[in-house]
Design a protein around this motif. Structure first.
Motif, PDB file in Angstrom:
ATOM      1  N   THR A   1      -5.480   1.725 -43.612  1.00 37.90           N
ATOM      2  CA  THR A   1      -5.790   0.181 -43.462  1.00 37.90           C
ATOM      3  C   THR A   1      -6.810  -0.162 -43.953  1.00 37.90           C
ATOM      4  OG1 THR A   1      -7.087   1.148 -41.558  1.00 37.90           O
ATOM      5  CG2 THR A   1      -4.960   0.951 -40.604  1.00 37.90           C
ATOM      6  N   HIS A   2      -7.196  -0.490 -44.702  1.00 31.69           N
ATOM      7  CA  HIS A   2      -8.543  -0.626 -45.329  1.00 31.69           C
ATOM      8  C   HIS A   2      -8.135  -1.328 -46.614  1.00 31.69           C
ATOM      9  CE1 HIS A   2     -12.271   1.435 -43.881  1.00 31.69           C
ATOM     10  NE2 HIS A   2     -11.323   1.744 -43.123  1.00 31.69           N
TER      11      HIS A   2
ATOM     12  N   GLY B   1      -5.447   5.725 -48.677  1.00 38.41           N
ATOM     13  CA  GLY B   1      -4.540   6.649 -47.487  1.00 38.41           C
ATOM     14  C   GLY B   1      -4.734   7.838 -47.354  1.00 38.41           C
TER      15      GLY B   1
ATOM     16  N   GLU C   1      -6.388  -4.582 -47.709  1.00 39.78           N
ATOM     17  CA  GLU C   1      -6.091  -5.683 -47.522  1.00 39.78           C
ATOM     18  C   GLU C   1      -5.142  -7.010 -47.706  1.00 39.78           C
ATOM     19  OE1 GLU C   1     -10.110  -8.697 -45.683  1.00 39.78           O
ATOM     20  OE2 GLU C   1     -10.302  -8.339 -48.151  1.00 39.78           O
TER      21      GLU C   1
ATOM     22  N   CYS D   1      -4.198   3.268 -53.912  1.00 40.00           N
ATOM     23  CA  CYS D   1      -3.270   2.936 -52.122  1.00 40.00           C
ATOM     24  C   CYS D   1      -3.052   4.058 -52.009  1.00 40.00           C
ATOM     25  CB  CYS D   1      -2.403   2.497 -52.538  1.00 40.00           C
ATOM     26  SG  CYS D   1      -2.957   0.520 -52.737  1.00 40.00           S
TER      27      CYS D   1
END
Ligand SMILES: [Fe+2]
Length: 333
Positions: free
Chosen positions: A237-238, A231, A240, A227
């Motif tokens: 934002t990918h 980022g 989910e 993550c």
């Protein structure tokens, strides 16, 4: 509705989930996501395709990204069989089931069989691939979440029971399943050949469509690191769904969408499931509302999936009503 037994001995020896072939609009964007952010190893690339593998994989590829001009799709998902003789037995098995099977030439594969399963999932079976250096102790090559190997696929289908029966006849064992409370109406089935909880998962919904391809990472910290690194590369934002812990399979996980919307799961580890007396683990659908901790998936995790090339999805007879993050937030107000 019933819980099928795996055929033993199987009609042919499938060994594991092998690879997925996805089409993408921009190989540069895909490379930034899969290689720079996710840490996959490039086996080969040119202006038309990128062939990727995980750090412990000695095969040429577990993920093929092909450039396309049209809407991105999954062309096929791949299964390994043990020997070339198993390919012949597979061809006979599918043809007895009324499913056309044909041998094709695929770069970096040995002899390859193309067929669709009973619910229309396009499959690609092979026994061998070009070998590549296993990078598992080449620590200088480890990047981002360090994906080690492909583990499983999840396919959406309106015919979960039919898929479960068909794969059981192929020798796949049901490790876990989710059924509507008080019934054996199957919503998710987790099927395996390699001795851990899944090689292929079928989930109820419009299909067949590919929901996700899953890769192992070394430990929980690598999921958090995924993550952070995503980022840093502009893919925050990918993310989910997750990081969180699954019910079935128990793994810690995170789901990302690639630049074309294909879904990739990273997860830490699975248990072994080989002993003959091990019975499938049942989960009631209501567990999704009663998780020990963590948030449910957002609605699009249930709704969206990659189409298979040239295959129009069929809607289920009865649409599901999954417990989504959106519902959870409404009820929490
Ligand atoms: Fe998964």
């Amino acid at each position: 509705m019933s819980i099928p037994r795996a055929a033993y001995p199987p009609p042919f020896n499938t060994t594991r989930a092998s690879h997925a072939v996805l089409t993408v609009k921009d190989l540069g964007a895909s490379r930034a996501f899969y290689v720079d952010a996710m840490g996959f190893v490039v086996s080969e690339e040119d202006g038309e395709a990128i062939y990727l593998r995980g750090l412990e994989e000695a095969c040429h590829h577990s993920l093929v990204l092909k450039r396309c001009d049209g809407p991105p799709v999954c062309e096929r998902i791949g299964l390994r069989v043990y020997t070339e003789d198993d390919l012949e037995r597979a061809k006979s098995h599918f043809e007895r089931a009324g499913l056309p099977a044909r041998f094709v030439d695929v770069p970096h594969h040995g002899r390859t069989l193309h067929v669709a399963d009973a619910v229309g999932t396009p499959l690609e079976l092979c026994a061998t691939m070009t070998t590549m250096p296993r990078m598992v102790v080449q620590f200088q090559a480890f990047k981002g979440p360090c994906p080690h190997r492909i583990d499983h696929f999840q396919v959406v289908t309106p015919e979960v029971q039919r898929a479960c029966d068909f794969y059981a006849e192929m020798g796949f064992r049901l490790s876990e399943y989710i059924a509507v409370d008080g019934t054996d109406d199957l919503v998710f089935v987790f099927l395996q050949r390699k001795g851990n909880p899944h090689d292929i998962v079928f989930a109820g919904g419009a299909g067949p469509r590919l929901h996700h391809v899953a890769f192992t990472v070394p430990d929980a910290q690598h999921i958090i690191h995924a993550c952070d690194v995503a980022g840093s590369f502009g893919f925050g934002t990918h993310l989910e769904h997750g990081p969180a812990r699954h019910g079935p399979g128990h793994a810690l996980f995170a789901y990302f969408r690639d630049p074309d919307g294909h879904r990739v799961e990273l997860f830490n580890t699975h248990y072994q499931m080989m002993d003959i007396e091990n019975e499938p683990v049942r989960w009631n659908l209501s567990y999704m509302r009663n998780r020990p901790w963590g948030l449910p998936p957002r609605a699009k995790w249930f709704r969206e999936a990659s189409p298979f090339a040239g295959i129009a999805p069929t809607e289920p007879a009865r649409p599901g009503a999954p417990f989504t993050l959106e519902k959870f937030l409404l009820e929490a107000q």
